[in-house]
Design a protein around this motif. Sequence first.
Motif, PDB file in Angstrom:
ATOM      1  N   TYR A 124       0.848  -1.201   0.000  1.00  0.00           N
ATOM      2  CA  TYR A 124       0.000   0.000   0.000  1.00  0.00           C
ATOM      3  C   TYR A 124       0.875   1.239   0.000  1.00  0.00           C
ATOM      4  O   TYR A 124       2.087   1.151   0.219  1.00  0.00           O
ATOM      5  CB  TYR A 124      -0.943   0.008   1.208  1.00  0.00           C
ATOM      6  CG  TYR A 124      -0.248   0.028   2.551  1.00  0.00           C
ATOM      7  CD1 TYR A 124       0.121   1.226   3.140  1.00  0.00           C
ATOM      8  CD2 TYR A 124       0.038  -1.148   3.230  1.00  0.00           C
ATOM      9  CE1 TYR A 124       0.768   1.255   4.357  1.00  0.00           C
ATOM     10  CE2 TYR A 124       0.684  -1.139   4.448  1.00  0.00           C
ATOM     11  CZ  TYR A 124       1.049   0.068   5.012  1.00  0.00           C
ATOM     12  OH  TYR A 124       1.701   0.094   6.224  1.00  0.00           O
TER      13      TYR A 124
ATOM     14  N   LYS B 171      -8.193   5.023  -0.921  1.00  0.00           N
ATOM     15  CA  LYS B 171      -8.088   4.364   0.380  1.00  0.00           C
ATOM     16  C   LYS B 171      -8.966   3.128   0.409  1.00  0.00           C
ATOM     17  O   LYS B 171     -10.100   3.162  -0.062  1.00  0.00           O
ATOM     18  CB  LYS B 171      -8.569   5.341   1.473  1.00  0.00           C
ATOM     19  CG  LYS B 171      -8.643   4.768   2.869  1.00  0.00           C
ATOM     20  CD  LYS B 171      -7.272   4.581   3.500  1.00  0.00           C
ATOM     21  CE  LYS B 171      -7.333   3.583   4.655  1.00  0.00           C
ATOM     22  NZ  LYS B 171      -8.262   3.941   5.702  1.00  0.00           N
TER      23      LYS B 171
ATOM     24  N   THR C  85     -10.307   0.129   3.231  1.00  0.00           N
ATOM     25  CA  THR C  85     -10.340  -0.390   4.597  1.00  0.00           C
ATOM     26  C   THR C  85     -10.968  -1.765   4.531  1.00  0.00           C
ATOM     27  O   THR C  85     -12.024  -1.924   3.913  1.00  0.00           O
ATOM     28  CB  THR C  85     -11.170   0.520   5.523  1.00  0.00           C
ATOM     29  OG1 THR C  85     -10.666   1.861   5.411  1.00  0.00           O
ATOM     30  CG2 THR C  85     -11.079   0.067   6.972  1.00  0.00           C
TER      31      THR C  85
ATOM     32  N   TYR D 154     -11.926  -5.510   6.664  1.00  0.00           N
ATOM     33  CA  TYR D 154     -12.213  -6.132   7.950  1.00  0.00           C
ATOM     34  C   TYR D 154     -12.167  -7.637   7.736  1.00  0.00           C
ATOM     35  O   TYR D 154     -12.824  -8.165   6.839  1.00  0.00           O
ATOM     36  CB  TYR D 154     -13.590  -5.695   8.438  1.00  0.00           C
ATOM     37  CG  TYR D 154     -13.746  -4.193   8.486  1.00  0.00           C
ATOM     38  CD1 TYR D 154     -13.397  -3.468   9.620  1.00  0.00           C
ATOM     39  CD2 TYR D 154     -14.195  -3.479   7.374  1.00  0.00           C
ATOM     40  CE1 TYR D 154     -13.504  -2.083   9.669  1.00  0.00           C
ATOM     41  CE2 TYR D 154     -14.305  -2.100   7.391  1.00  0.00           C
ATOM     42  CZ  TYR D 154     -13.961  -1.402   8.542  1.00  0.00           C
ATOM     43  OH  TYR D 154     -14.059  -0.026   8.561  1.00  0.00           O
TER      44      TYR D 154
ATOM     45  N   ASN E 117     -11.272 -14.008  11.743  1.00  0.00           N
ATOM     46  CA  ASN E 117     -10.265 -15.086  11.890  1.00  0.00           C
ATOM     47  C   ASN E 117      -8.954 -14.720  11.199  1.00  0.00           C
ATOM     48  O   ASN E 117      -8.343 -15.537  10.529  1.00  0.00           O
ATOM     49  CB  ASN E 117     -10.761 -16.419  11.278  1.00  0.00           C
ATOM     50  CG  ASN E 117     -12.060 -16.883  11.891  1.00  0.00           C
ATOM     51  OD1 ASN E 117     -12.289 -16.667  13.096  1.00  0.00           O
ATOM     52  ND2 ASN E 117     -12.921 -17.492  11.098  1.00  0.00           N
ATOM     53  N   TYR E 118      -8.534 -13.469  11.364  1.00  0.00           N
ATOM     54  CA  TYR E 118      -7.319 -13.017  10.692  1.00  0.00           C
ATOM     55  C   TYR E 118      -6.092 -13.704  11.280  1.00  0.00           C
ATOM     56  O   TYR E 118      -5.929 -13.773  12.494  1.00  0.00           O
ATOM     57  CB  TYR E 118      -7.179 -11.495  10.816  1.00  0.00           C
ATOM     58  CG  TYR E 118      -5.869 -10.976  10.275  1.00  0.00           C
ATOM     59  CD1 TYR E 118      -5.612 -10.998   8.917  1.00  0.00           C
ATOM     60  CD2 TYR E 118      -4.879 -10.488  11.130  1.00  0.00           C
ATOM     61  CE1 TYR E 118      -4.409 -10.536   8.411  1.00  0.00           C
ATOM     62  CE2 TYR E 118      -3.674 -10.023  10.633  1.00  0.00           C
ATOM     63  CZ  TYR E 118      -3.441 -10.051   9.275  1.00  0.00           C
ATOM     64  OH  TYR E 118      -2.248  -9.597   8.776  1.00  0.00           O
ATOM     65  N   ASP E 119      -5.247 -14.177  10.395  1.00  0.00           N
ATOM     66  CA  ASP E 119      -3.996 -14.809  10.821  1.00  0.00           C
ATOM     67  C   ASP E 119      -2.853 -14.074  10.120  1.00  0.00           C
ATOM     68  O   ASP E 119      -2.691 -14.183   8.907  1.00  0.00           O
ATOM     69  CB  ASP E 119      -4.021 -16.293  10.422  1.00  0.00           C
ATOM     70  CG  ASP E 119      -2.694 -16.990  10.736  1.00  0.00           C
ATOM     71  OD1 ASP E 119      -1.787 -16.344  11.321  1.00  0.00           O
ATOM     72  OD2 ASP E 119      -2.575 -18.179  10.385  1.00  0.00           O
ATOM     73  N   SER E 120      -2.059 -13.327  10.908  1.00  0.00           N
ATOM     74  CA  SER E 120      -1.005 -12.501  10.291  1.00  0.00           C
ATOM     75  C   SER E 120       0.044 -13.370   9.585  1.00  0.00           C
ATOM     76  O   SER E 120       0.779 -12.887   8.735  1.00  0.00           O
ATOM     77  CB  SER E 120      -0.339 -11.607  11.339  1.00  0.00           C
ATOM     78  OG  SER E 120       0.269 -12.397  12.342  1.00  0.00           O
TER      79      SER E 120
ATOM     80  N   GLY F 289      -3.841   3.822  -0.153  1.00  0.00           N
ATOM     81  CA  GLY F 289      -3.657   3.591   1.271  1.00  0.00           C
ATOM     82  C   GLY F 289      -4.550   2.450   1.725  1.00  0.00           C
ATOM     83  O   GLY F 289      -5.557   2.150   1.082  1.00  0.00           O
ATOM     84  N   SER F 290      -4.183   1.785   2.813  1.00  0.00           N
ATOM     85  CA  SER F 290      -5.063   0.728   3.284  1.00  0.00           C
ATOM     86  C   SER F 290      -4.962   0.569   4.788  1.00  0.00           C
ATOM     87  O   SER F 290      -3.944   0.890   5.399  1.00  0.00           O
ATOM     88  CB  SER F 290      -4.774  -0.596   2.580  1.00  0.00           C
ATOM     89  OG  SER F 290      -3.638  -1.207   3.125  1.00  0.00           O
ATOM     90  N   THR F 291      -6.057   0.114   5.366  1.00  0.00           N
ATOM     91  CA  THR F 291      -6.090  -0.242   6.785  1.00  0.00           C
ATOM     92  C   THR F 291      -6.730  -1.618   6.895  1.00  0.00           C
ATOM     93  O   THR F 291      -7.804  -1.842   6.347  1.00  0.00           O
ATOM     94  CB  THR F 291      -6.921   0.788   7.592  1.00  0.00           C
ATOM     95  OG1 THR F 291      -6.347   2.080   7.423  1.00  0.00           O
ATOM     96  CG2 THR F 291      -6.934   0.436   9.073  1.00  0.00           C
ATOM     97  N   LEU F 292      -6.033  -2.496   7.569  1.00  0.00           N
ATOM     98  CA  LEU F 292      -6.546  -3.852   7.780  1.00  0.00           C
ATOM     99  C   LEU F 292      -7.036  -3.932   9.227  1.00  0.00           C
ATOM    100  O   LEU F 292      -6.265  -3.663  10.145  1.00  0.00           O
ATOM    101  CB  LEU F 292      -5.411  -4.848   7.538  1.00  0.00           C
ATOM    102  CG  LEU F 292      -5.698  -6.346   7.520  1.00  0.00           C
ATOM    103  CD1 LEU F 292      -4.448  -7.095   7.053  1.00  0.00           C
ATOM    104  CD2 LEU F 292      -6.166  -6.920   8.835  1.00  0.00           C
ATOM    105  N   VAL F 293      -8.292  -4.286   9.410  1.00  0.00           N
ATOM    106  CA  VAL F 293      -8.847  -4.384  10.762  1.00  0.00           C
ATOM    107  C   VAL F 293      -9.304  -5.812  11.032  1.00  0.00           C
ATOM    108  O   VAL F 293     -10.344  -6.232  10.518  1.00  0.00           O
ATOM    109  CB  VAL F 293     -10.037  -3.420  10.957  1.00  0.00           C
ATOM    110  CG1 VAL F 293     -10.447  -3.394  12.429  1.00  0.00           C
ATOM    111  CG2 VAL F 293      -9.709  -2.028  10.459  1.00  0.00           C
ATOM    112  N   PRO F 294      -8.525  -6.578  11.806  1.00  0.00           N
ATOM    113  CA  PRO F 294      -9.013  -7.900  12.209  1.00  0.00           C
ATOM    114  C   PRO F 294     -10.214  -7.720  13.131  1.00  0.00           C
ATOM    115  O   PRO F 294     -10.179  -6.889  14.041  1.00  0.00           O
ATOM    116  CB  PRO F 294      -7.831  -8.515  12.964  1.00  0.00           C
ATOM    117  CG  PRO F 294      -6.636  -7.689  12.563  1.00  0.00           C
ATOM    118  CD  PRO F 294      -7.183  -6.318  12.325  1.00  0.00           C
TER     119      PRO F 294
ATOM    120  N   THR G 206     -12.606   4.516  -0.740  1.00  0.00           N
ATOM    121  CA  THR G 206     -12.809   5.916  -1.111  1.00  0.00           C
ATOM    122  C   THR G 206     -12.019   6.143  -2.394  1.00  0.00           C
ATOM    123  O   THR G 206     -10.858   5.742  -2.466  1.00  0.00           O
ATOM    124  CB  THR G 206     -12.278   6.859  -0.011  1.00  0.00           C
ATOM    125  OG1 THR G 206     -12.927   6.549   1.214  1.00  0.00           O
ATOM    126  CG2 THR G 206     -12.539   8.314  -0.370  1.00  0.00           C
TER     127      THR G 206
END
Lengths: 603, 603
Positions: free
Chosen positions: B26, B84, B86, B88, B91-94, B113-118, B134
Amino acid sequence: MVQPPPKPSSGAVKFNPFNIRTSPFYSHVAHTNGPCTIVTTAGQIGARADGSVPADPVEQIEQALENLRKCLEAAGAGVQDIMKLTYYIVNYDSKNPRHRPILMKFLGDHRPGSTLVPVEKLAAPEFLFEIEATAAIPQYPTERVDVVVVGAGLSGLTAAVELQKAGLSVKVLEARDRVGGKTWSRSVQSSVCDVGAAWINDTNQSKMYTLAKRFGLDLIMQNTSGSIVCDEGIGSHKTHPYGQLNADTTDQAEIDDILRIRDIFEQTCQKIDISDPVAQDQKLRTKLDSITFEQWLKSLGAGRGALNALSVGTRAMLGVEPSELSALYFLDYCKSGGGYMQMRSDSKDGGQYLRIKQGTQSFSNGLAEELSPGSLVLMSPVRKIEQIPGGAKVVSARGVFEASRVIVSVPTPLYQEIVFDPPLPEKDALSKATKLGDYGKMIVFYRTPWWRKHGLTGMSQSSQGPFGVTRDTSVHDDGHYSLTCFMVGGPARDWASLYPEKRKNAVTHKIQQLFGSFAGVEEPIHVEEQIWRNEQWSQGCPCPVMGPGDFTKFQHVLRAPAGRIHFVGTETAYEWKGYMEGAVRSGERGAQEVLLSLNKAKM
Amino acid sequence: MVQPPPKPSSGAVKFNPFNIRTSPFYSHVAHTNGPCTIVTTAGQIGARADGSVPADPVEQIEQALENLRKCLEAAGAGVQDIMKLTYYIVNYDSKNPRHRPILMKFLGDHRPGSTLVPVEKLAAPEFLFEIEATAAIPQYPTERVDVVVVGAGLSGLTAAVELQKAGLSVKVLEARDRVGGKTWSRSVQSSVCDVGAAWINDTNQSKMYTLAKRFGLDLIMQNTSGSIVCDEGIGSHKTHPYGQLNADTTDQAEIDDILRIRDIFEQTCQKIDISDPVAQDQKLRTKLDSITFEQWLKSLGAGRGALNALSVGTRAMLGVEPSELSALYFLDYCKSGGGYMQMRSDSKDGGQYLRIKQGTQSFSNGLAEELSPGSLVLMSPVRKIEQIPGGAKVVSARGVFEASRVIVSVPTPLYQEIVFDPPLPEKDALSKATKLGDYGKMIVFYRTPWWRKHGLTGMSQSSQGPFGVTRDTSVHDDGHYSLTCFMVGGPARDWASLYPEKRKNAVTHKIQQLFGSFAGVEEPIHVEEQIWRNEQWSQGCPCPVMGPGDFTKFQHVLRAPAGRIHFVGTETAYEWKGYMEGAVRSGERGAQEVLLSLNKAKM
């Protein structure tokens, strides 16, 4: 005192609706206010530039906000432009909202909308806090002018003022929230200190001296009375009067070696023709450009003392190690200031002869004040310059402007922040071949000039770090007594990565170690710090350098216009490169080039 | 080869600040680039159009991104415009970021841009992934022209070119990232295939033949040598020479019935006056419009064979079942191409006589190239047309344009995508009364034309699906050998809802089943697929149909201007409705209407 120009107004209007539960920590609504550039950021976590993540959640929050600030700054947005914040907190405890004081400090008076999302985890297990922003930057209407100047440092401002004097319309687009570039003067108590450029002289720096008179600035002669302190490796921790050789007098062989090397260096330097440093004696020049300054010194048989002394030299002058720059580049650089001895001198004709009581940013503020109203746009980084039929279109954060000619005054390595359309492959190669030094200052304030009482100038030299040299930067009339410590080159890199409190401790500890044997060192009453390497719009200081092979390849590209785009900046000067004098001279050259190209020059 | 017009530039500038930890996945910052339309989407989850949610998290991510793509496309935004993201993840596993390759494929070279929200859970227990965006779409400055044309398919482009020839200024606003509407030619290996409109002829399609000459296109006669293969229910899985009746020769009663029905149909069809299909013999016309085509066939006593054969007809011609369209509508539709027999024919004078070596999109690209520079705006769906004093204001994704007249060339059912102000109740009712068929193509490529070796044309007919008919669409000069399978009408609906690999398997399996008894079927080397029903800006293919009662009610509305707005499109043509010929003829009519209304027509 010359007034700085005001900062631009905010793009976001924030407010609360009537009859709703409000919070002191955020606003319910924000909206743009006329045409705006919208900025979005990725979620910012608390990772440092090197990728490490502090374990402490508070440090993570501070680092995340620092990263967010960098993102906004790179887009030309300020905290006041933020419309909306969203933050994600791991292990959130509503009874202990530890993000809040840090966030409130970051926001100041501004209250954008915000959403707090407690989460179980973030993208990596070590992340405890993440924050993202949407911001709005108000747009000026598109306007056509004769010339757009990119950058409001001394070179850009000089060019702009000269062009306006010649009757042209000019728009100056500056990425920062202030003018001056690397002239930056901060008010401390009732005085001013310079965290960037600090000295001029009244003889061979005629442009700066003229400006000082024009703006009614008070000049302070650099203090050279007394002895200087030398660290182990340069004189084995002793003092000697200013002007004497910095070497251990007990080792005559080392003194002889240092003198021999210095003489060869100075003589070779004096032979450089700054108007064309490569042309004459091409074979020697090519050879001198094919090796580093360190390799050249070693080829002359330089001993440890000479290498140490000249390491302090390249660090203090350019923020780099002797192994990081081309020998020819450094020789030409020194010759641009009259030679190594003159450039390093604090005396009459020297590079560090006169300080400015009101601070050197007064030069920039003074030039900005001479511009016609509305010419200057702060916080408006330029991201694109498109050459179009009959001119160029300059896309900046706060508006798109068209012009017949563009003057780019940003440091060479920063050309890469701008998209040139069509591309400029030679300038791109030049940009990639230049490198800015590591340069930081910590100005340490004391109640009294304790060093003077003990016959010291306040000057010191160390090859060990964290700082390479110190200077007395007091302003007696203001009751301001300070030592400015220069964190430069290799030793500055480790130091800069320390946490702020540790950076301060490392400096004050070194002052005690250096000066403690010769004087009673006072407790500091204040420190001001500046690390130019960390600045988005400097990326280092004071002047870009070139490594072996690149100076012969690129020196002709430095000042060459590309279509309707002209290039200025202290590194493009013939005289006093890296100094304010060089910046102003390059700005005058740029203005002349544009006037000639538009047939507006006075014959 | 006619060049397609370039796509518009991106609205979002993405970059990283200096001295921050960067990621290959990103960018830290994005900002708009001049005036923009801002697009926001709801969180997109992995639900299919029918509401079902795949259990597999990877399929959910793929579906969510497909849904996001649809959202952006409907707004005129491309992936390059995203600022951007975002997302969600449940069961997110990094250690296993399985969203990443799918997201990277979706983004191509772009890095918003990005935001990862588990998260622990999402809005419904079966949702495992949600993503929102966006985006920013750059805006052209508002401009006044003589005519705005909405849609750059063949009808819109024809109108625009004619108007510019007459000296008018024209802006063409196209929703897609290409011109051509349902002419869409894709490069495959060193050849081209048509996933939309494919045929013209050189006699009664004079407009298309003229265009083919104008653009220097090479014509390929449709292969009719050899036998065609008929599935059970249409000839009980046998072959017979092209041109013979598709029926089981062992059942003479069925043959007689099919011939009888076909003759009644053709005779009734030939009596239609395409210039006013309702006016003469109003009673009969009203009756024929009050029943479906199927009801009419049954009222004539049509047996199973005749019903099956004509089902393949309505499907292949309009993507609908005989029970879904008015008998009168279909009779008029066939008559517009000279009658049912001629419209379905692959021979001289028939609807499927000549293919275009360079692809039929060359017609559209050729017309687009004839427009004056800057006339065409791609990726700019029109969402509003406001009639104002002296003209109309057209609001599109990439700018607002004013014009004295507007020509709308989108398919009738898509009028509902546009807000008309003031409202156009008749056009709205027309739009709601028309329906687009289910129409898909799978073009299956082979190393050799294996069917020819066994005396087959490559043509087949099936009433069972997944495809209704096939055609040999090879381009021998390019070494391109393909069968194009038409997934049409009822059987296409189940097929289209399958997962891509299953769609391909269903088609290749059916080819084997149909052709396997008569020829050695090769393994396909490539397939190209197009489902027009799934396209935001088609919503079906090839021509909108009307159900019982609507044709008499609305056929006079089809071509009627509404104030300063004119309407074109293949369904508004008198001749060759649903064909490229009809589109071009309607475009010429629209241009003439506008010229007359502006007193600019040549007398």
